[in-house]
Motif scaffolding. Structure first.
Motif, short mmCIF file in Angstrom:
data_model
loop_
_atom_site.label_atom_id
_atom_site.label_comp_id
_atom_site.label_asym_id
_atom_site.label_seq_id
_atom_site.Cartn_x
_atom_site.Cartn_y
_atom_site.Cartn_z
N ASN A 8 0.83 -1.21 0.00
CA ASN A 8 0.00 0.00 0.00
C ASN A 8 0.86 1.26 0.00
O ASN A 8 0.62 2.19 0.77
N LEU A 9 1.89 1.26 -0.81
CA LEU A 9 2.76 2.43 -0.97
C LEU A 9 2.72 2.89 -2.41
O LEU A 9 2.15 2.23 -3.28
N LYS A 10 3.37 4.03 -2.66
CA LYS A 10 3.52 4.51 -4.04
C LYS A 10 4.79 3.92 -4.64
O LYS A 10 5.77 3.69 -3.92
N VAL A 11 4.78 3.72 -5.95
CA VAL A 11 5.94 3.16 -6.64
C VAL A 11 7.14 4.09 -6.46
O VAL A 11 8.26 3.64 -6.25
N SER A 12 6.91 5.40 -6.49
CA SER A 12 8.00 6.35 -6.34
C SER A 12 8.70 6.22 -4.99
O SER A 12 9.90 6.41 -4.87
N THR A 13 7.94 5.87 -3.94
CA THR A 13 8.53 5.68 -2.61
C THR A 13 9.51 4.53 -2.63
O THR A 13 10.62 4.63 -2.11
N ILE A 14 9.10 3.43 -3.24
CA ILE A 14 9.96 2.25 -3.30
C ILE A 14 11.17 2.52 -4.17
O ILE A 14 12.29 2.13 -3.84
N GLN A 15 10.97 3.20 -5.30
CA GLN A 15 12.07 3.51 -6.21
C GLN A 15 13.08 4.44 -5.52
O GLN A 15 14.28 4.28 -5.68
N SER A 16 12.58 5.41 -4.72
CA SER A 16 13.51 6.33 -4.04
C SER A 16 14.32 5.58 -2.99
O SER A 16 15.50 5.86 -2.80
N ARG A 17 13.70 4.61 -2.31
CA ARG A 17 14.44 3.79 -1.35
C ARG A 17 15.52 2.99 -2.05
O ARG A 17 16.62 2.84 -1.54
N ARG A 18 15.21 2.49 -3.24
CA ARG A 18 16.19 1.72 -4.01
C ARG A 18 17.38 2.61 -4.39
O ARG A 18 18.52 2.21 -4.29
#
Length: 189
Positions: free
Chosen positions: A169-179
């Motif tokens: 339940n997160l945004k794709v951009s959040t996960i990509q920024s963590r990466r």
């Protein structure tokens, strides 16, 4: 006459529909059955089929003749296609391990220009899948059946950032920024 033209048209359409797939013969095994009059030979074929756009499958076929075994294997492969998420359409999203029986494989995402660094059966899977950059290592069994099944096990564990974001339940951009942050930390140290 019209019937012949209709038949040819159907065959042509069938060829067009099948032409989207690339099939690779990975392995042929010849077995002999000893009977009263001598030996009877049979053939088993292992084929990998893919559309080079993220879908791939493998199949196994047995017959008395090689072309028939290949045809059966190809049909089985088309029935068992799986979709694999690719990053930028050229590599995997993350490193992943797979195993089947004694066969173990390690698949690693690679930067652009690396190419397909993989042995025999795994190379056929990646070429059919449409992956351009990947580093793969087979550990354990060198049996082509086990290697391919282990590779498919690993590809089945492959997740895209979109599916991970949806699950959490997160945004794709959040996960990509963590990466990006993790990659930056790794290069600093």
């Amino acid at each position: 006459m019209a019937r012949d033209e209709g038949g040819r048209g159907r065959d042509h359409k069938h060829e067009e529909r099948d032409s989207e797939f690339v099939d690779r013969l990975v392995h042929i095994n010849r077995v002999a059955k000893v009977v009263k009059g001598g030996r009877r030979f049979g053939f088993a074929a292992l084929v990998v089929v893919g559309d080079q756009k993220g879908r791939v499958g493998f199949g196994h076929g047995k017959a008395r003749e090689v072309p028939e075994a290949i045809r059966k294997a190809t049909e089985a492969a088309k029935r068992g296609l799986v979709r694999v998420p690719l990053r930028e359409g050229r590599t995997l999203h993350h490193d992943v391990n797979g195993r089947h029986g004694a066969g173990r494989v390690v698949l690693r995402a690679a930067p652009a220009g690396t190419g397909i660094i993989a042995g025999g059966p795994m190379r056929a899977v990646f070429e059919s899948l449409g992956v351009h950059d990947v580093v793969a290592k087979s550990q354990g069994s060198s049996n082509p059946y086990n290697m391919i099944r282990a590779t498919f096990d690993a590809l089945g564990r492959e997740d895209s950032p979109r599916s991970v974001a949806q699950r959490r339940n997160l945004k794709v951009s959040t996960i990509q920024s963590r990466r990006q942050g993790v990659e930056a930390d790794a290069s600093d140290s």
